[in-house]
Write an enzyme that holds these catalytic residues in place. Structure first.
Site: not given
Lengths: 130, 135, 99
Positions: A39, A77-79, A82
């Site tokens: 994501f 989920v891409c940090v 995010a």
């Protein structure tokens, strides 16, 4: 065959997450392997457990969580994306001095390298976005 | 290396109006560490990403255009630009940032990273990839 | 290879750019608002029909039905369901999404 799925848009605003979900489900039903679902961009908003859509509509976030649980999917989920958008697990919230976290079950937060690795390890990368 | 794949990053969106260009550049930078065979394609409004003279001071946004000039140091040296997209927008190669790299196989001579391509050449470029990322 | 287009050709040039950049024998799948590109008699229909000489064009049936345009598709455009989408992605060696 091994697929990596990339999702660039959040739930409801765009159909991207819906299409990606239906594709992923159909691939699993056909016996394919989903190496990872990554994501990115506003796609990280698919990972908040705080959404409360109307009862008569689909629940995009819960649907991903349920599919992940059933098939042991790796929902990443891409940090960096995010952090920009306020999606955090307990560790991230603590590290950034936030008073709450909101990551839905079945998702994990990690780096962009996971997307590149997904491209290297899978036979196909399929991108869903706007 | 056994796991080297050809990666093409397709950039078709303008900078600033949406975040896609910036966040796609972040993927390119992280991806460079994986030692894959990387190519970038700029077409449609994506050509504006590498337009010269970007100044975001007044807009109070982050100007990430200097980062494209640094890509050569990350061994990202193949930047394809769609000729037709430039023409449609009244631009020429001179309107783009001069992107270069040092060719270590040629006594570190400075070479141009940008190659102008036709749409037919883009079709061929895409066909030779293993992975195509778009944002 | 497989190309997907998810934008209406009446607001965005993705379909146009895609059709300019497809090689012989490629597959193009219209999804989401991209299915409007398959409308009979539209201003892009001639370009789509011309492309059908060298590529196969598909449309995702769920999106066609959702938008109420099932009876307005250009002849020769193939309908696929999500399983068919997966099959196309698997049988082609790579996928590019014209976002």
């Amino acid at each position: 065959m091994k697929f990596t799925i990339q999702i660039n848009e959040g739930p409801y605003q765009h159909q991207a997450s819906d299409t990606a979900y239906q594709f992923t489900k159909a691939a699993l039903e056909k016996g394919h392997e989903i190496f990872r679902v990554f994501f990115y961009h506003d796609g990280v908003n698919n990972a908040t457990r705080l959404t409360s859509p109307p009862q008569d509509d689909r629940n995009v976030v819960n649907r991903w969580s349920a599919l992940a649980e059933k098939h042991n999917l790796d929902l990443v989920v891409c940090v960096a994306a995010a952090q920009r958008r306020g999606i955090a697990d307990a560790d991230e919230a603590k590290r950034n001095g936030k008073d709450a976290d909101n990551l839905a079950p079945g998702f994990r937060i990690s780096g962009l390298g996971q997307l590149i690795e997904g491209g290297i390890q899978a036979d196909r990368l399929v991108v869903f976005g706007d | 290396m056994s796991d080297t794949k050809k990666f093409l990053y397709v950039n078709r969106k303008a900078p600033y109006g949406t975040v896609y260009a910036l966040e796609s550049l972040e993927v390119v930078l992280i991806g460079a560490a994986f030692e894959q065979d990387v190519q970038l394609l700029f077409m449609d409004d994506g050509v504006f990403q590498i337009a010269k003279g970007q100044d975001t001071g007044e807009a109070e946004m982050k100007n990430f255009s200097p980062t494209y000039s640094a890509l050569g140091d990350y061994e990202v040296t193949k930047m394809y630009v769609d000729k037709q997209s430039l023409e449609e927008r009244g631009l020429t190669l001179d309107d783009l940032i001069h992107l270069t790299y040092e060719d270590e196989d040629d006594d570190y001579a400075e070479k141009d990273s940008i190659r102008l391509v036709s749409r037919e050449e883009i079709a061929a470029l895409m066909e030779e990839q293993d992975v195509i990322l778009s944002f | 290879m497989l190309h997907t287009v998810n934008k209406s050709p009446f607001t965005n040039n993705s379909l146009d750019s895609c059709l300019d950049c497809v090689g012989n024998g490629a597959a193009v799948l219209l999804i989401e608002d991209g299915v409007y590109g398959a409308l009979k008699g539209s201003k892009v229909a001639d370009k789509v029909k011309a492309a059908m000489g060298k590529v196969t064009i598909y449309a995702l049936s769920a999106d066609v039905k959702a938008r109420g345009v099932a009876d307005k598709m250009i002849d020769g455009i193939k309908m696929v369901d999500y399983a068919g989408f997966v099959e196309l992605a698997a049988e082609n060696d790579k996928v590019h999404s014209w976002l």
